[in-house]
Enzyme design. Structure first.
Site, PDB file in Angstrom:
ATOM      1  N   LYS A 255      28.506  47.001  33.055  1.00  0.00           N
ATOM      2  CA  LYS A 255      29.270  46.354  33.769  1.00  0.00           C
ATOM      3  C   LYS A 255      29.550  46.703  35.259  1.00  0.00           C
ATOM      4  CE  LYS A 255      32.610  44.468  31.497  1.00  0.00           C
ATOM      5  NZ  LYS A 255      33.190  43.010  31.811  1.00  0.00           N
TER       6      LYS A 255
ATOM      7  N   GLU B  52      41.293  41.272  40.908  1.00  0.00           N
ATOM      8  CA  GLU B  52      42.133  41.287  39.938  1.00  0.00           C
ATOM      9  C   GLU B  52      43.675  41.870  40.166  1.00  0.00           C
ATOM     10  OE1 GLU B  52      39.645  41.008  35.733  1.00  0.00           O
ATOM     11  OE2 GLU B  52      38.997  42.738  37.258  1.00  0.00           O
TER      12      GLU B  52
ATOM     13  N   HIS C  47      40.415  20.072  39.035  1.00  0.00           N
ATOM     14  CA  HIS C  47      40.987  20.387  37.688  1.00  0.00           C
ATOM     15  C   HIS C  47      39.588  21.272  36.922  1.00  0.00           C
ATOM     16  CE1 HIS C  47      43.548  16.752  37.461  1.00  0.00           C
ATOM     17  NE2 HIS C  47      42.435  16.332  38.262  1.00  0.00           N
TER      18      HIS C  47
ATOM     19  N   SER D 261      32.673  49.917  33.922  1.00  0.00           N
ATOM     20  CA  SER D 261      33.418  50.368  32.648  1.00  0.00           C
ATOM     21  C   SER D 261      33.058  51.660  32.152  1.00  0.00           C
ATOM     22  CB  SER D 261      32.954  49.234  31.798  1.00  0.00           C
ATOM     23  OG  SER D 261      33.041  49.616  30.364  1.00  0.00           O
TER      24      SER D 261
END
Ligand code: ARG
Length: 483
Positions: free
Chosen positions: A287, A294, A160, A281
């Site tokens: 970044k 992803e 969880h 970025s």
């Protein structure tokens, strides 16, 4: 010259189909990838027709010579594909007829594009499966290598997404390995059912010619000819199976990448992605984003979409061939290219990711990862597990109030929850001990993890030899056809 006839079915038609119909029904831009297999299939078919005396020896020889020339061109990527012809089969036949005229026009005896395309696609898929398995194997090797270097690294195991029990990083990585190992098995199963020859099913009902399907099946290195010609031209189970195996593999990759994405967030800080597999970025100079992970996660959706696409296409089709089936290839090719690319990127990413061992170990200090071990300790002292569970629950609540960890409680404090606790409790509470003591088969103890390595490695080697042999078997059969 054969060049005048632009479609294979012009005889019955007064005027030709509208240009927009030809453009709409064309599959050439997708199925031109089948060219090599189409030529090999034709070589086998022509050789069989000749051997059976269905076409003359001389025609058979001219066809074979023409097809071999086309094969050489296809290998160089120099096949002169005519975009006006609706598919790869029409193109190859047209090119052949342009070279050898009537002899070429005899090739299609006892055959239909319906069994031809099914044969080509199965041949394509055989090699596609071998490529996919190879890409999975590479990632499995990387996971095992990283695992064997990190047996003693401890991190929290989660359920969880909450701290549960401490585990070895190797154990965690090997869990991903085992998922992929099952993917290989699924692809191998799919290979068995793909490896069946529909050639000779003709349009749907078989043929009146005395063809030898066993011979063409052997020439093309198939296991056997299919048993039913209607099934032969309409069965695309093998495509759906590939797409399912690819979808589940994509789901496995997505789950792995999901972890890498949040493990690389500053809140976790468990990993740092290599610069080579990260991007920045355009506005925030600081970044470093895990875009590769992803995208692998994101692209799983497209693969699952390809599977659904195929299943929905198949679900309402009556027997036997229907043109809807033409749509199988776009989904299959796309899914194959995508899963192989994702597997390769995942392997590169996992092989270079930096594990932050200190952060992982630090995270094990919080969340009472040794609570189960304390309960188990009380059980060894004779307390039933349910009662032990309750006692430790109360101790954890006390710790939360006091801002302490279980291992920081004094013997007196611990004994206030159960007088079964003795001094030796402190030998089972350290997090490292919790990992070390989980020695059950398949457990996380560094004492038993190496068992997973040796079993995993021997399975990998066994499969790898088997699939290399299979690839060689296909190549030998193809080479013989081209001799
Ligand atoms: N391009 C077709 C396909 O991919 C080939 C078979 C065409 N057959 C037909 N009866 N129109 O399925």
């Amino acid at each position: 010259m054969g060049q005048e006839r632009k479609v294979l079915w012009s005889g019955r038609f007064g005027q030709g189909a509208a240009d927009e119909t030809l453009a709409f029904t064309s599959s050439l831009m997708v199925d031109k990838r089948l060219a090599r297999y189409d030529i090999l299939g034709s070589l086998a078919h022509a050789r069989m027709l000749t051997r059976q005396g269905i076409i003359a020896q001389e025609d058979g020889e001219r066809i074979a010579a023409g097809l071999k020339e086309l094969y050489a061109k296809a290998e160089e990527g120099a096949l002169e594909i005519d975009p006006q012809l609706e598919d790869v089969h029409s193109n190859i036949e047209f090119l052949l007829t342009s070279m050898i005229e009537d002899a070429g026009a005899r090739l299609h005896t006892g055959r239909s594009r319906n069994d031809q395309v099914a044969t080509d696609l199965r041949m394509w898929q055989r090699e596609a499966i071998l490529d996919t398995i190879e890409a999975i194997h590479t990632l499995e090797h990387v996971l095992m290598e990283r695992a064997s270097d990190n047996v003693d690294v401890i991190l929290p195991g989660f359920t969880h997404v909450q701290h549960a029990q401490p585990i070895s990083l190797a154990h965690h990585l090997m869990a991903h390995f085992h998922r992929l190992a099952r993917d290989v098995e699924r692809f191998a199963e799919c290979y068995r059912r793909t490896n069946i020859s529909p050639l000779g099913s003709a349009a749907l009902a078989g043929t009146t010619y005395n063809i030898d399907r066993l011979y063409t099946s052997e020439l093309l290195a198939f296991k056997a000819p299919c048993a039913n010609s209607l099934d032969g031209v309409s069965d695309r189970d093998f495509v759906a199976e590939y797409l399912f195996a690819a979808s589940l593999c994509a789901v496995h990759l997505s789950s792995l990448c999901e972890e890498l994405v949040y493990w690389s967030s500053p809140e976790f800080g468990f990993v740092e992605m290599d610069d080579a597999y990260s991007t920045g970025s355009s506005i925030m100079p600081q970044k470093k984003n895990p875009d590769v992970a992803e995208l692998i996660r994101g692209r799983a959706g497209a693969t699952i979409g390809d599977l659904l696409n195929m299943l929905v296409t198949l679900k309402s089709l009556p027997l036997s061939y229907n043109r809807d089936l033409q749509e199988d290839k776009a989904a299959l090719f796309a899914a194959h290219d995508r899963i192989v690319a994702c597997l390769r990127m995942a392997a590169a990413m996992v092989s270079t990711v930096k594990f932050n061992k200190e952060r992982m170990l630090a995270a094990t200090k919080d969340g009472f990862l040794n609570a189960t071990d304390l309960a188990d300790y009380l059980v060894t002292r004779g307390l039933p597990f349910r009662k032990a569970h309750e006692v430790v629950g109360a101790a954890v609540r006390y710790c939360i109030e006091q801002g302490k960890r279980l291992e920081e409680l004094t013997l007196e404090e611990l004994r206030s929850f159960s007088d079964l606790v003795e001094e030796d409790v402190f030998s089972i509470l350290p997090i490292e001990r919790c990992v070390l003591r989980r020695m059950s088969v398949g457990g996380t103890s560094p004492n038993v993890i190496p068992m997973q390595f040796s079993q995993g490695m021997s399975a990998l080697q066994r499969q790898s030899t088997m699939f290399q042999k299979e690839r060689a078997r296909l190549q030998t059969a193809y080479r013989r056809l081209l001799e």
